[in-house]
Every structure is written in C-alpha cells, then in structure tokens.
Design a protein around this motif. Structure first.
Motif, PDB file in Angstrom:
ATOM      1  N   LYS A   1      -5.762   9.132   3.255  1.00  0.00           N
ATOM      2  CA  LYS A   1      -4.305   9.122   3.398  1.00  0.00           C
ATOM      3  C   LYS A   1      -3.830  10.273   4.282  1.00  0.00           C
ATOM      4  O   LYS A   1      -2.935  10.100   5.115  1.00  0.00           O
ATOM      5  CB  LYS A   1      -3.630   9.195   2.025  1.00  0.00           C
TER       6      LYS A   1
ATOM      7  N   LEU B   1      -4.672   9.423   7.866  1.00  0.00           N
ATOM      8  CA  LEU B   1      -3.735   8.406   8.373  1.00  0.00           C
ATOM      9  C   LEU B   1      -2.380   9.026   8.702  1.00  0.00           C
ATOM     10  O   LEU B   1      -1.755   8.675   9.705  1.00  0.00           O
ATOM     11  CB  LEU B   1      -3.553   7.282   7.349  1.00  0.00           C
TER      12      LEU B   1
ATOM     13  N   SER C   1      -0.919   9.084  12.474  1.00  0.00           N
ATOM     14  CA  SER C   1       0.313   8.326  12.692  1.00  0.00           C
ATOM     15  C   SER C   1       1.451   9.215  13.178  1.00  0.00           C
ATOM     16  O   SER C   1       2.355   8.745  13.863  1.00  0.00           O
ATOM     17  CB  SER C   1       0.748   7.631  11.404  1.00  0.00           C
TER      18      SER C   1
ATOM     19  N   ARG D   1      -7.498   4.973  13.724  1.00  0.00           N
ATOM     20  CA  ARG D   1      -6.518   4.528  12.723  1.00  0.00           C
ATOM     21  C   ARG D   1      -7.099   3.361  11.909  1.00  0.00           C
ATOM     22  O   ARG D   1      -6.984   3.331  10.684  1.00  0.00           O
ATOM     23  CB  ARG D   1      -5.207   4.114  13.390  1.00  0.00           C
ATOM     24  N   GLU D   2      -7.726   2.401  12.614  1.00  0.00           N
ATOM     25  CA  GLU D   2      -8.324   1.260  11.918  1.00  0.00           C
ATOM     26  C   GLU D   2      -9.433   1.715  10.962  1.00  0.00           C
ATOM     27  O   GLU D   2      -9.552   1.209   9.841  1.00  0.00           O
ATOM     28  CB  GLU D   2      -8.874   0.250  12.930  1.00  0.00           C
TER      29      GLU D   2
ATOM     30  N   GLU E   1      -7.759   3.349   7.966  1.00  0.00           N
ATOM     31  CA  GLU E   1      -7.109   2.338   7.122  1.00  0.00           C
ATOM     32  C   GLU E   1      -8.148   1.598   6.275  1.00  0.00           C
ATOM     33  O   GLU E   1      -7.931   1.359   5.089  1.00  0.00           O
ATOM     34  CB  GLU E   1      -6.305   1.355   7.975  1.00  0.00           C
TER      35      GLU E   1
ATOM     36  N   ALA F   1      -9.333   3.985   3.599  1.00  0.00           N
ATOM     37  CA  ALA F   1      -8.302   4.135   2.568  1.00  0.00           C
ATOM     38  C   ALA F   1      -8.240   2.886   1.697  1.00  0.00           C
ATOM     39  O   ALA F   1      -8.112   2.980   0.473  1.00  0.00           O
ATOM     40  CB  ALA F   1      -6.943   4.409   3.213  1.00  0.00           C
ATOM     41  N   GLU F   2      -8.324   1.732   2.309  1.00  0.00           N
ATOM     42  CA  GLU F   2      -8.270   0.479   1.546  1.00  0.00           C
ATOM     43  C   GLU F   2      -9.451   0.386   0.581  1.00  0.00           C
ATOM     44  O   GLU F   2      -9.309  -0.038  -0.567  1.00  0.00           O
ATOM     45  CB  GLU F   2      -8.269  -0.708   2.503  1.00  0.00           C
TER      46      GLU F   2
ATOM     47  N   ALA G   1      -3.081   2.172   0.348  1.00  0.00           N
ATOM     48  CA  ALA G   1      -3.185   3.062   1.505  1.00  0.00           C
ATOM     49  C   ALA G   1      -1.837   3.208   2.150  1.00  0.00           C
ATOM     50  O   ALA G   1      -1.104   2.255   2.320  1.00  0.00           O
ATOM     51  CB  ALA G   1      -4.201   2.489   2.486  1.00  0.00           C
ATOM     52  N   GLU G   2      -1.513   4.447   2.528  1.00  0.00           N
ATOM     53  CA  GLU G   2      -0.267   4.691   3.253  1.00  0.00           C
ATOM     54  C   GLU G   2      -0.551   4.591   4.730  1.00  0.00           C
ATOM     55  O   GLU G   2      -1.591   5.002   5.219  1.00  0.00           O
ATOM     56  CB  GLU G   2       0.264   6.097   2.947  1.00  0.00           C
ATOM     57  N   LYS G   3       0.401   4.033   5.464  1.00  0.00           N
ATOM     58  CA  LYS G   3       0.212   3.902   6.908  1.00  0.00           C
ATOM     59  C   LYS G   3       1.218   4.746   7.623  1.00  0.00           C
ATOM     60  O   LYS G   3       2.243   5.059   7.158  1.00  0.00           O
ATOM     61  CB  LYS G   3       0.371   2.449   7.333  1.00  0.00           C
TER      62      LYS G   3
END
Length: 158
Positions: free
Chosen positions: A105, A108, A112, A137-138, A141, A144-145, A156-158
């Motif tokens: 997180k 990310l 971001s 980023r991918e 993510e 995090a997922e 997960a926070e984006k």
C-alpha cells in the motif's frame, strides 16, 4: 396385633434398602439379545446397573488398563501440541501478510503520487519512464491484492 404391625412396618422399611444393595447386570449374548440378571455372566462383558439412580457403570472387565489410559493421554497431548503449532504458524503467516500488505500500500501510494520516480541501477541514478512506472504499479497492485485480500480483511489502495 400391634406387634405384627410393627414387624410388618420394619420389613417394609428395610426392603428398599436391601433391593438397592443388590446388583443387576446387563449383557448382550452372541445373538444380539440383551439379558439382565443378578449375577455377572462368566466370560462376557457386563454392565452393572444402579437400580436406584438408573445410571450404569462398567464392570472391571470393561475398564481400560493403565497403559491404555497413558497411551490415550499421550495421543491427546500430541494432538494438542500439533494444534498449537499450526496456530502459531497461521499467526506468523497472518503477521507476514499484514506487513506485506502495508508495504504494498505504501509503495502504491508513492508511485501514484509522484510523477517522476528515481531509481539507482549499477551505482547510477535514473528516472523511470512512464511505461516502467505503469509496470511497477501493476506489480504493486498484484502484490497488494495477494496480501490484502479477504484473508487480510482489507483491499488494496490505488
């Protein structure tokens, strides 16, 4: 006449006490028929019934030996130790997932919020291209997922 009534009263009062002291045994024969008797059958396992309370207790022929009780206790202790070990392992895995989730997180959030990201490669610093930022980023993510999923209880926070 009074003497006869007195003797009769004493006999009636003593009869339940005598009946309670006697034993009743219950056993099943080879044909599956259940029998009751005042004597324990020879060569058969019998259950001694308590006529007064309606409960039963097994006779000595059905009791476990001290070795059997010890082996049962050891099995119970071993099973308990294995459950504790599994619980400790699950706790360690949960804590590791929480730490991984927190890191993912944070990564990310950084990726971001910054337009330019600087990395160090082979002792030299350079900026990531927009395509490389999207790739990173991918990856974050997905990480995090994987670590913040339903088992974690968060998203997960984006």
């Amino acid at each position: 006449m009074n003497r006869k009534i007195l003797v009769f009263s004493i006999l009636m009062a003593a009869t339940p006490g005598l009946a309670a002291d006697s034993s009743v045994y219950k056993w099943t024969d080879d044909n599956g028929v259940t029998h009751f008797g005042d004597r324990q059958p020879t060569g058969k396992k019998a259950e001694q019934l308590n006529v007064r309370s309606g409960t039963s207790r097994n006779t000595s022929s059905n009791r476990a030996t001290p070795q059997e009780r010890l082996s049962q206790l050891e099995e119970q202790q071993q099973a308990s130790a294995e459950r504790k070990k599994e619980t400790a392992l699950e706790e360690a895995n949960r804590k590791q997932r929480e730490a991984n989730c927190k890191t993912a997180k944070a990564n990310l959030k950084v990726i971001s919020s910054n337009a330019r990201i600087r990395v160090e490669e082979n002792g030299e610093q350079r900026y990531l291209s927009p395509e490389e930022i999207d790739e990173q980023r991918e990856k974050f993510e997905a990480f995090a997922e994987e670590n913040c999923g339903p088992a974690q209880g968060g998203n997960a926070e984006k």
